[in-house]
Scaffold this motif. Structure first.
Motif, PDB file in Angstrom:
ATOM      1  N   GLU A  51       2.178  -3.009   6.865  1.00 12.49           N
ATOM      2  CA  GLU A  51       2.202  -1.723   6.195  1.00 12.49           C
ATOM      3  C   GLU A  51       2.970  -1.857   4.883  1.00 12.49           C
ATOM      4  N   GLY A  52       2.485  -1.190   3.839  1.00 12.82           N
ATOM      5  CA  GLY A  52       3.203  -1.252   2.577  1.00 12.82           C
ATOM      6  C   GLY A  52       2.348  -0.838   1.403  1.00 12.82           C
ATOM      7  N   GLU A  53       2.914  -0.987   0.207  1.00  7.08           N
ATOM      8  CA  GLU A  53       2.231  -0.574  -1.013  1.00  7.08           C
ATOM      9  C   GLU A  53       2.820  -1.349  -2.193  1.00  7.08           C
ATOM     10  N   ALA A  54       2.033  -1.492  -3.262  1.00  7.98           N
ATOM     11  CA  ALA A  54       2.488  -2.161  -4.476  1.00  7.98           C
ATOM     12  C   ALA A  54       2.936  -1.126  -5.500  1.00  7.98           C
ATOM     13  N   PHE A  55       3.996  -1.455  -6.255  1.00 14.57           N
ATOM     14  CA  PHE A  55       4.529  -0.556  -7.259  1.00 14.57           C
ATOM     15  C   PHE A  55       4.817  -1.327  -8.543  1.00 14.57           C
ATOM     16  N   ALA A  56       4.199  -0.911  -9.638  1.00 15.47           N
ATOM     17  CA  ALA A  56       4.542  -1.456 -10.953  1.00 15.47           C
ATOM     18  C   ALA A  56       5.940  -0.966 -11.327  1.00 15.47           C
ATOM     19  N   TRP A  57       6.560  -1.645 -12.308  1.00 16.86           N
ATOM     20  CA  TRP A  57       7.914  -1.257 -12.704  1.00 16.86           C
ATOM     21  C   TRP A  57       7.983   0.198 -13.148  1.00 16.86           C
ATOM     22  N   GLY A  58       6.927   0.686 -13.766  1.00 15.49           N
ATOM     23  CA  GLY A  58       6.920   2.069 -14.226  1.00 15.49           C
ATOM     24  C   GLY A  58       6.905   3.079 -13.091  1.00 15.49           C
ATOM     25  N   ARG A  59       6.715   2.592 -11.864  1.00 15.87           N
ATOM     26  CA  ARG A  59       6.717   3.480 -10.690  1.00 15.87           C
ATOM     27  C   ARG A  59       7.855   3.141  -9.738  1.00 15.87           C
ATOM     28  N   SER A  60       8.921   2.538 -10.252  1.00 22.23           N
ATOM     29  CA  SER A  60      10.024   2.156  -9.376  1.00 22.23           C
ATOM     30  C   SER A  60      10.647   3.368  -8.686  1.00 22.23           C
ATOM     31  N   GLY A  61      10.680   4.494  -9.375  1.00 31.16           N
ATOM     32  CA  GLY A  61      11.179   5.714  -8.741  1.00 31.16           C
ATOM     33  C   GLY A  61      10.298   6.143  -7.584  1.00 31.16           C
ATOM     34  N   ASP A  62       8.976   5.943  -7.727  1.00 34.16           N
ATOM     35  CA  ASP A  62       8.052   6.264  -6.639  1.00 34.16           C
ATOM     36  C   ASP A  62       8.268   5.336  -5.448  1.00 34.16           C
ATOM     37  N   ALA A  63       8.656   4.087  -5.718  1.00 35.48           N
ATOM     38  CA  ALA A  63       8.917   3.146  -4.628  1.00 35.48           C
ATOM     39  C   ALA A  63      10.079   3.626  -3.771  1.00 35.48           C
ATOM     40  N   ILE A  64      11.123   4.143  -4.412  1.00 31.06           N
ATOM     41  CA  ILE A  64      12.266   4.658  -3.660  1.00 31.06           C
ATOM     42  C   ILE A  64      11.857   5.875  -2.832  1.00 31.06           C
ATOM     43  N   ALA A  65      11.068   6.753  -3.427  1.00 27.63           N
ATOM     44  CA  ALA A  65      10.582   7.919  -2.684  1.00 27.63           C
ATOM     45  C   ALA A  65       9.712   7.494  -1.502  1.00 27.63           C
ATOM     46  N   TYR A  66       8.929   6.444  -1.689  1.00 23.31           N
ATOM     47  CA  TYR A  66       8.066   5.914  -0.635  1.00 23.31           C
ATOM     48  C   TYR A  66       8.901   5.416   0.543  1.00 23.31           C
ATOM     49  N   LEU A  67       9.979   4.662   0.243  1.00 28.67           N
ATOM     50  CA  LEU A  67      10.853   4.170   1.303  1.00 28.67           C
ATOM     51  C   LEU A  67      11.505   5.336   2.052  1.00 28.67           C
ATOM     52  N   LYS A  68      11.947   6.334   1.330  1.00 24.81           N
ATOM     53  CA  LYS A  68      12.581   7.494   1.971  1.00 24.81           C
ATOM     54  C   LYS A  68      11.582   8.267   2.830  1.00 24.81           C
TER      55      LYS A  68
END
Length: 289
Positions: A51-68
């Motif tokens: 399970e997971g997803e890829a995040f470009a640097w411009g979406r690093s904030g979205d990556a944190i939201a995804y983990l939460k």
């Protein structure tokens, strides 16, 4: 380290290379449910089965939201990130935009500064940062001679020179690797990484700047101030092949503070290449007898 409950999510911030897969497999075997957030060099890797997803640097904030959103509390960072994010040239998402000032401050300075910044950044968001060796302790390099062939006398002298230089290099947060002979330092690692440094050594040999009789060693050393949760020096079978192509005859790594990705395979590759492989104790890295 085992999860507090079976199936607890473990966030894996996965760069490139084989290390993230080793960590993910070990975590799953220990009862974790890995959630793989692909970043940097790992963005395009195929993680089918996880399970997971890829995040470009411009979406690093979205990556944190995804983990939460997936209720992740513990996170581990591993894998290669050869290109730093240039947040000034990106078109960031809104979640990244609100975090932009802190992100820009983080990417200034050396790798150790960057990784400590990443740690503080995530800890402020409530995540606990784990080290690779907490999940896969068997990756830590043993101390002493690991290969069948021992160091020759000139290789031992070269190892002392390289280890001393690597320590100074680390204190300046420049790099982790040095190539030296018994007479001199041949190359130090900068932002290009170990692979390109070794390619440069091979080119120096081809151009006669390093003589055929000048045995050279590679030392990969932990930085004195390094946070052990991030970016420990590591070698794998590919490192052995690259070292052999550069004419390296011996390799030393920080014992207990560096990673060997598949000890048996790496030792076997070293023996095939007639490269001596050594886990360096603290006093050896500091140049003490």
């Amino acid at each position: 380290m085992e999860p507090e409950r079976p199936g607890e999510k473990l966030g894996i911030l996965a760069g490139g290379g084989s290390l993230p897969r080793i960590v993910a497999a070990a975590a799953r075997a220990a009862g974790w449910a890995p959630l793989v957030v692909r970043i940097g060099d790992g963005v395009t890797d195929d993680w089918t089965g996880y399970e997971g997803e890829a995040f470009a640097w411009g979406r690093s904030g979205d990556a944190i939201a995804y983990l939460k959103r997936h209720k992740v509390r513990r996170v581990i960072f591993c894998g290669t990130v050869t290109r730093r994010p240039d947040f000034r040239s990106l078109l960031p998402s809104f979640r990244t935009l609100v975090r932009l000032p802190a992100a820009i401050r983080m990417v200034r300075g050396g790798d150790d500064h960057l990784l400590r910044g990443v740690s503080r950044y995530l800890e402020r968001d409530g995540f606990a940062m784990l080290a690779v060796q907490e999940i896969v302790p068997e990756l830590l390099a043993p101390s002493g001679l690991l290969s069948n062939r021992a160091l020759r006398e000139d290789e031992s002298r070269a190892m002392t020179i390289a280890a001393t230089a690597a320590r100074r290099l680390g204190e300046l947060d420049i790099g982790q690797a040095v190539v030296a002979s018994a007479e001199r330092v041949i190359a130090v690692e900068g932002v290009e990484g170990t692979r390109e440094m070794l390619a440069r050594v091979g080119d120096l040999r081809r151009r006669g700047r390093v003589t055929p009789s000048e045995r050279c060693v590679l030392v990969k050393s932990v930085k004195p101030q390094q946070d052990s949760r991030f970016d420990l020096p590591s070698i794998g079978e590919a490192t052995i092949a690259e070292a052999a192509a550069a004419g390296i005859t011996a390799i030393g790594v920080s014992a207990g503070r560096s990673l060997i990705l598949g000890l048996e395979d790496v030792v076997a590759a070293s023996d095939r290449a007639d490269i001596a492989l050594v886990g360096l104790a603290d006093e050896q890295e500091e140049g003490r007898p």
